[in-house]
Design an enzyme around this catalytic site. Structure first.
Site, PDB file in Angstrom:
ATOM      1  N   CYS A 107       0.860  -1.177   0.000  1.00 53.56           N
ATOM      2  CA  CYS A 107       0.000   0.000   0.000  1.00 53.56           C
ATOM      3  C   CYS A 107       0.894   1.223   0.000  1.00 53.56           C
ATOM      4  CB  CYS A 107      -0.887  -0.006   1.245  1.00 53.56           C
ATOM      5  SG  CYS A 107      -1.943   1.447   1.360  1.00 53.56           S
ATOM      6  N   HIS A 149      -8.882  -3.626  -2.468  1.00 54.09           N
ATOM      7  CA  HIS A 149      -7.982  -2.801  -1.651  1.00 54.09           C
ATOM      8  C   HIS A 149      -8.435  -1.329  -1.682  1.00 54.09           C
ATOM      9  CE1 HIS A 149      -3.801  -1.927  -0.050  1.00 54.09           C
ATOM     10  NE2 HIS A 149      -4.173  -0.723  -0.469  1.00 54.09           N
TER      11      HIS A 149
HETATM   12 ZN    ZN Z   1      -3.588   1.188  -0.119  1.00 55.96          ZN
END
Ligand code: ZN
Length: 183
Positions: A107, A149
Site C-alpha cells: 500500500c 484494496h
Molecule cells: Zn492502499
C-alpha cells in the site's frame, strides 16, 4: 500534478469517503492529480483518502503489470485492459465472488510493508466513470485484488485490517513507528 501521499497514522485514512453527488471540474482535476500521483509512485491503485480527501473516488491501473495478470469483463464480455485503464471509479460498490485467493499486497500509505492478504478471486463492480457513465464490470486476478484494496480505503479500511494476526504481530513494531511518525 503529483500530490503528497498520506501515510499510516494520519486519521484521514480511517475516514469513510463521502459519496460524490456530481462530477465537477474539481473532481475531474482531483482524479487527474491522483493518476499522476499513482504513476509517480509506481502504484496500481490510489484512493482519495490517500491524498487527504475523504471522498468516494479511487483510481486503478493494472494494465502494465505483466507478472500479475488481470482479466476484466464489461457486460459479460472480456475487454482489453488498456482500453479501460486507468479506471477512475466514482462511488464504486463491489460484490465479492465466492472463491478466495491469497496474494502479496502493499500500500502506498505503508512504505516498504507487504503481506499476504486473502481476497475474493473475482468481484463485480458498479461505479460511475469520470465522464459520468454508469458501468458494471467484473475483475479477476490483480484487478480483483486492487479493486477490493481501494474500495476498502474508501470505507476507512486498511490492508492491515485484513492481515492474519501472526502477520500483523510480526509487523507491529514497524506499524507503531510509522503511525507515530504520521499521527
Ligand atoms: Zn492502499
Amino acid at each position: 500534478m503529483v500530490l503528497e501521499i498520506v501515510q499510516f497514522g494520519d486519521p484521514v485514512l480511517r475516514a469513510k469517503g463521502k459519496p460524490i453527488a456530481g462530477i465537477t471540474d474539481e473532481i475531474r482535476e482531483l482524479a487527474e492529480d491522483m493518476i499522476d500521483t499513482m504513476r509517480a509512485a509506481n502504484g496500481v491503485g490510489l484512493a482519495a483518502q490517500q491524498v487527504g480527501v475523504p471522498l468516494q473516488l479511487a483510481i486503478v491501473d493494472v494494465a502494465n503489470v505483466e507478472d500479475r495478470p488481470s482479466t476484466m469483463w464489461v457486460d459479460g464480455k472480456e475487454v482489453a485492459l488498456e482500453e479501460w485503464m486507468p479506471l477512475v471509479l466514482v462511488n464504486p460498490k463491489l460484490e465479492l465472488g465466492p472463491d478466495r485467493e491469497v496474494g502479496v499486497e502493499g500500500c502506498l500509505s505503508f512504505p516498504d510493508i507487504t503481506a499476504d492478504i486473502t481476497r475474493a478471486a473475482k468481484v463485480k463492480a458498479t461505479a460511475q466513470l469520470i465522464d459520468g457513465r454508469e458501468v458494471v464490470f467484473e475483475g479477476a486476478g490483480l484487478l480483483s485484488r486492487a479493486l477490493q484494496h481501494e474500495v476498502d480505503h474508501l470505507n476507512g479500511v486498511l490492508f492491515i485490517d485484513r492481515m492474519n494476526s501472526a502477520t500483523k504481530a510480526g509487523l507491529a513494531g514497524r506499524l507503531k513507528r510509522l503511525q507515530r511518525r504520521n499521527a
